[in-house]
Motif scaffolding. Structure first.
Motif, PDB file in Angstrom:
ATOM      1  N   THR A   1       0.670  -1.139   0.022  1.00 53.25           N
ATOM      2  CA  THR A   1       0.015   0.004  -0.007  1.00 53.25           C
ATOM      3  C   THR A   1       0.880   1.388   0.102  1.00 53.25           C
ATOM      4  O   THR A   1       0.618   2.058  -0.842  1.00 53.25           O
ATOM      5  CB  THR A   1      -1.194  -0.011   1.094  1.00 53.25           C
ATOM      6  N   LEU A   2       2.071   1.423   0.897  1.00 50.90           N
ATOM      7  CA  LEU A   2       2.801   2.438   0.866  1.00 50.90           C
ATOM      8  C   LEU A   2       3.501   2.477  -0.375  1.00 50.90           C
ATOM      9  O   LEU A   2       3.654   3.606  -0.968  1.00 50.90           O
ATOM     10  CB  LEU A   2       3.728   2.147   1.977  1.00 50.90           C
ATOM     11  N   SER A   3       3.821   1.502  -0.947  1.00 53.76           N
ATOM     12  CA  SER A   3       4.523   1.616  -2.264  1.00 53.76           C
ATOM     13  C   SER A   3       3.490   2.018  -3.474  1.00 53.76           C
ATOM     14  O   SER A   3       4.294   2.733  -4.382  1.00 53.76           O
ATOM     15  CB  SER A   3       5.139   0.222  -2.673  1.00 53.76           C
ATOM     16  N   SER A   4       2.413   1.948  -3.234  1.00 55.09           N
ATOM     17  CA  SER A   4       1.248   2.375  -4.194  1.00 55.09           C
ATOM     18  C   SER A   4       1.241   3.836  -4.343  1.00 55.09           C
ATOM     19  O   SER A   4       0.888   4.326  -5.161  1.00 55.09           O
ATOM     20  CB  SER A   4      -0.065   1.699  -4.018  1.00 55.09           C
ATOM     21  N   ILE A   5       1.366   4.394  -3.264  1.00 55.73           N
ATOM     22  CA  ILE A   5       1.254   5.972  -3.129  1.00 55.73           C
ATOM     23  C   ILE A   5       1.949   6.542  -4.115  1.00 55.73           C
ATOM     24  O   ILE A   5       1.724   7.496  -4.953  1.00 55.73           O
ATOM     25  CB  ILE A   5       1.460   6.415  -1.641  1.00 55.73           C
ATOM     26  N   PRO A   6       3.463   6.494  -4.140  1.00 59.57           N
ATOM     27  CA  PRO A   6       4.525   7.294  -5.225  1.00 59.57           C
ATOM     28  C   PRO A   6       3.866   6.480  -6.459  1.00 59.57           C
ATOM     29  O   PRO A   6       4.101   7.273  -7.534  1.00 59.57           O
ATOM     30  CB  PRO A   6       5.523   6.793  -4.790  1.00 59.57           C
ATOM     31  N   PHE A   7       3.574   5.316  -6.533  1.00 53.18           N
ATOM     32  CA  PHE A   7       3.129   4.663  -8.075  1.00 53.18           C
ATOM     33  C   PHE A   7       1.718   5.640  -8.488  1.00 53.18           C
ATOM     34  O   PHE A   7       2.071   6.172  -9.658  1.00 53.18           O
ATOM     35  CB  PHE A   7       2.782   3.362  -7.714  1.00 53.18           C
ATOM     36  N   LEU A   8       1.093   5.860  -7.767  1.00 53.22           N
ATOM     37  CA  LEU A   8      -0.179   6.739  -8.425  1.00 53.22           C
ATOM     38  C   LEU A   8       0.204   8.023  -8.467  1.00 53.22           C
ATOM     39  O   LEU A   8      -0.270   8.725  -9.478  1.00 53.22           O
ATOM     40  CB  LEU A   8      -1.215   6.872  -7.191  1.00 53.22           C
ATOM     41  N   TYR A   9       1.326   8.532  -7.850  1.00 48.84           N
ATOM     42  CA  TYR A   9       1.662   9.885  -7.858  1.00 48.84           C
ATOM     43  C   TYR A   9       2.230  10.242  -9.345  1.00 48.84           C
ATOM     44  O   TYR A   9       2.022  11.184  -9.881  1.00 48.84           O
ATOM     45  CB  TYR A   9       2.629  10.498  -6.753  1.00 48.84           C
ATOM     46  N   ILE A  10       3.230   9.292  -9.632  1.00 50.10           N
ATOM     47  CA  ILE A  10       3.974   9.319 -10.703  1.00 50.10           C
ATOM     48  C   ILE A  10       2.811   9.054 -12.075  1.00 50.10           C
ATOM     49  O   ILE A  10       3.046   9.924 -12.934  1.00 50.10           O
ATOM     50  CB  ILE A  10       4.774   8.019 -11.005  1.00 50.10           C
ATOM     51  N   LEU A  11       1.997   8.149 -11.987  1.00 47.26           N
ATOM     52  CA  LEU A  11       0.775   8.228 -12.900  1.00 47.26           C
ATOM     53  C   LEU A  11       0.078   9.694 -12.946  1.00 47.26           C
ATOM     54  O   LEU A  11      -0.252  10.043 -14.182  1.00 47.26           O
ATOM     55  CB  LEU A  11      -0.308   7.119 -12.702  1.00 47.26           C
ATOM     56  N   TYR A  12       0.012  10.188 -11.821  1.00 50.86           N
ATOM     57  CA  TYR A  12      -0.895  11.527 -11.718  1.00 50.86           C
ATOM     58  C   TYR A  12       0.062  12.707 -12.736  1.00 50.86           C
ATOM     59  O   TYR A  12      -0.403  13.304 -13.266  1.00 50.86           O
ATOM     60  CB  TYR A  12      -1.045  11.993 -10.332  1.00 50.86           C
TER      61      TYR A  12
END
Length: 215
Positions: free
Chosen positions: A106-117
């Motif tokens: 879950t923590l790793s998904s936060i920067p992942f979603l930020y990159i996509l944004y």
């Protein structure tokens, strides 16, 4: 193209190391893999990602119509987010505990979603300044990135499903490997097509002969 060559070179080195580690960790009889007692070293894959994922993002920014401070700021934000994504995902990857894997995933998904944004918001704005031909390729590049990167969280979550652990391990490695092939060589070819078209446009040449865009 130098960045693309560095990326696939780094990936090739780490895949050789992963192959050696896998061969040491398992013996094969027919279609059956039997553990030897030596652990498979997943760190090679994460070391590969830690180097190549930020470079993939730098490679993309390099062909965009961005200059000066805006380019430096975008690269810094994307590289930091990419490093955080990889570093935060590793503790969950090597853990057999469900809660630990979920928390770090879950923590790793936060920067992942930020990159996509950032890619969708900032790249979307930049695309308006490009030619129609380049816009199609950039659209396809974003879709390729989303499709390939989307495989990683699915493969990451396989050990949490009610399937045989050995099957989950093999499926995870296959999923990661397929995603890597799409996210590195195929991605690099699209970057090359964009760079070539833009260079030809700057020189006033025809883009005929460039890798065709998918309409």
């Amino acid at each position: 193209m130098v960045l693309a060559a560095i990326i696939v070179g780094i990936a090739a080195y780490h895949y050789v190391r992963m192959f050696t580690s896998w061969s040491t960790a398992f013996t094969v009889s027919g279609a059956i893999y039997t553990p030897t007692g030596e652990p498979f070293n997943e760190a090679y894959r994460y070391a590969d990602w830690l180097l190549t994922v930020p470079l993939l993002l730098v490679e993309l920014v390099a062909v965009l119509h961005i200059t000066g401070q805006q380019r430096s700021g975008m690269i810094a934000r994307l590289v930091i987010a990419a490093v955080l994504m990889i570093v935060l995902g590793y503790p969950g990857e090597i853990s057999s505990d469900v809660t630990t894997r979920l928390v770090w995933g879950t923590l790793s998904s936060i920067p992942f979603l930020y990159i996509l944004y950032v890619l969708w918001r900032d790249l979307g704005a930049v695309m308006e300044r490009e030619s129609a031909e380049v816009r199609v390729l950039l659209r396809n590049l974003r879709l390729l990135l989303l499709a390939s990167w989307g495989v990683y969280p699915i493969a990451y979550l396989l050990p949490l499903l009610s399937i045989d652990p050995a099957t989950a391990l093999v499926a995870r490695q296959v999923g990661y490997s397929i995603a890597d092939i799409v996210a590195k060589p195929a991605y690099g070819l699209l970057i090359y097509a964009i760079a070539r078209i833009k260079t030809q446009q700057e020189r006033g040449e025809s883009s005929e002969g460039t890798i065709p865009a998918i309409a």
